[in-house]
Design a protein around this motif. Sequence first.
Motif, mmCIF file in Angstrom:
data_model
loop_
_atom_site.group_PDB
_atom_site.id
_atom_site.type_symbol
_atom_site.label_atom_id
_atom_site.label_comp_id
_atom_site.label_asym_id
_atom_site.label_seq_id
_atom_site.Cartn_x
_atom_site.Cartn_y
_atom_site.Cartn_z
ATOM 1 N N ILE B 104 -9.998 92.018 71.764
ATOM 2 C CA ILE B 104 -10.797 91.062 72.539
ATOM 3 C C ILE B 104 -12.050 91.733 73.114
ATOM 4 N N TYR B 247 -6.558 89.130 80.944
ATOM 5 C CA TYR B 247 -7.746 89.945 81.238
ATOM 6 C C TYR B 247 -8.848 89.136 81.922
ATOM 7 N N HIS B 295 -1.931 75.487 79.872
ATOM 8 C CA HIS B 295 -3.011 76.282 79.290
ATOM 9 C C HIS B 295 -2.557 77.728 79.104
ATOM 10 N N ARG B 299 -2.222 79.493 75.521
ATOM 11 C CA ARG B 299 -3.039 80.664 75.294
ATOM 12 C C ARG B 299 -2.176 81.794 74.732
ATOM 13 N N TYR B 303 -3.370 79.775 71.229
ATOM 14 C CA TYR B 303 -4.832 79.915 71.208
ATOM 15 C C TYR B 303 -5.309 81.325 70.849
ATOM 16 N N GLN B 304 -4.691 82.349 71.451
ATOM 17 C CA GLN B 304 -5.171 83.710 71.202
ATOM 18 C C GLN B 304 -4.938 84.110 69.748
ATOM 19 N N GLU B 306 -5.055 82.036 67.269
ATOM 20 C CA GLU B 306 -6.088 81.360 66.489
ATOM 21 C C GLU B 306 -7.447 82.034 66.665
ATOM 22 N N ALA B 307 -7.700 82.535 67.860
ATOM 23 C CA ALA B 307 -9.011 83.127 68.138
ATOM 24 C C ALA B 307 -9.098 84.583 67.689
ATOM 25 N N TYR B 308 -8.013 85.327 67.822
ATOM 26 C CA TYR B 308 -8.095 86.779 67.584
ATOM 27 C C TYR B 308 -7.078 87.300 66.554
#
Lengths: 284, 348
Positions: B104, B247, B295, B299, B303-304, B306-308
């Motif tokens: 990240i 974070y 949320h 996350r 979500y994380q 999918e994002a990272y």
Amino acid sequence: MTTLLRETLDHSSIYMPTPARIVAVEQFTELEKWFHLELPSGFTIAHQPGQFVEVSVLGIGEAPISICSSPARSNGAFELCVRRVGKLTEALHRLEPGSMIGVRGPFGHGFPIDRFQGKDIVFVAGGLGLAPLRSLITEVLDERGKYGRVALLYGARTPKDFLFPDDLKSWAERGDIECHVTVDRPTDGWDGNVGVITTLLPKIDFPARNTIATVVGPPVMYKFVLQDLLAKGVAEGNIWLSFERQMKCGVGKCGHCQMHHIYTCQTGPVLSYAEVKDLEEALS
Amino acid sequence: MRILPKHLLQAWVERLRVDHRVVAPRESHGQYIFDEITSADELVLDYHSSVLPPKKYFLPPREDLFTFNAKTMEMSPVIEEIQPTVIMALHTCDLHAIQLLDRIQGTGHVDQHYQARRRKTTLVSIECMEPCMAQAFCKSLGTLSVPEQFDVHLTDLGDRYAVDVGSDAGEALIRGMGFFWKPSDADYDRFNEVMAGKWPNFDYRLDCDVTDLPNLLGASHDSALWDEIGERCLSCGQCTKVCPTCYCFDVVDEIDLKLEKGKRVRVWDSCLLEKFAVVAGGHDFRNSRANRLRHRFMRKGKYQLEAYGLLGCVGCGRCALSCPAHITPIATLNTLNERRQASPGESA
């Protein structure tokens, strides 16, 4: 040699702004002021319409503000239209020409203007939403020949709340952009439209298939405008919305602007309806 | 693989202390914390979990970003140059968490503040042999073994450690030290025996497979469970403070009384706190405890990833241990799974 403002981030700290000078201020409304800013010599902002900068008043804090000037006309100077609504913007409103502020950016993704060529474009602006759209409108009108029919739908609370009055006047006069404005509440002497922004949509008779809609306004406006645009037949991928979130850091680290897996400050703030329609939180 | 006899462990750590700050788990008020050790005999390798994860060494709870003079507009970044540091005895869950933080902080614009600390730090991890606490679910999340990226990894073989090296920085802690032996056939046998023997000690705590977690959460967006646990949630943000992968931060300016010299500071923030998603003008994009709690779960499990490309949860169990309302990921995810199975196709 010019330096892109965003390159400064990688030199020392991604959180440290570059000083910029306020060269002119104009009071648009009771709450909104227009700021003309200048970067140090040799710097250029090089933004896309719809991108934002993080604006600092040192000692007060930082807030994301979208750039309202055209990229082609910006260079070392750029413009912001700021509503006095929080701690940072109150401090900003107290500053006079000659004062220094800090800026970082530009951040995120703006409107994909290259994909708009040959299309009919409807700009839908609610209130302060005209600020980021003005950047796009100016860009489109400067190279008007690249686009099909162009229209602006703009809604404000009252006739006293219109932003960019000089632009509105010149756009209305030039004849190659259809302009429709409306107010929620009329005041004495107002003989124009009264009603929410969706009441203006029927005035546009562009064929839906070739239409791009760019929508910027308060969160509550999106649901209704989307309903009507989709009912008209505008494609989901051709509706572009700018999302307001608490974009604290601008660089995808602080977490405040996250909606689903999207960091609004990185992937947004401008996203197509096709990209967000399945994200339950995006339009709630 | 190399072998470190246990009686040489302290000598090795003393040697590392010559040119490193050495951080290790230490007992404090009946719990364990990561802290700098001033002597190798303070070292504890056998500990259950730490109150705070080691992220505090890369993202301190509070740190200066830059100093400024508001009158002259002079600004100067504060990039802390730490001394070379070794963090000892990290559990593999915490190692997985650091891998996510690295990704990240290194995606897009690199966070130089994080990077300056991280690149001076070498991580010595240790294989877990027994579950550390009832709230942990590392086996379910696949974090019970060492991740792809590691520096030095120890496995307890009784009177000796098997030592694996995964990076140049790790090799630098080992080479030429004289404490490490070549493994014998018996060492390899013992290693394989120990590794095979540990797995039955751990249970799969989640009823669904880890690869199914994003689907489960995706299907549970409108679940009534969020309101049910939202009722209990105190919105205190404790879970995010102790989380090794959280974070998020807030930024504040501090300035002297002459309104001249100041600094911009970042402090840990939490998506559970009330103002986290409020924009100027007052609109709150997550205006209930249920929404904020959802949320956080989304996350971590969806979500994380999918994002990272990495899950946002490592199953360490610290959030469950610290939650005053006893909201736990194991119970929450298993309840969602149960309800999904009870009414497939419908919202849980």
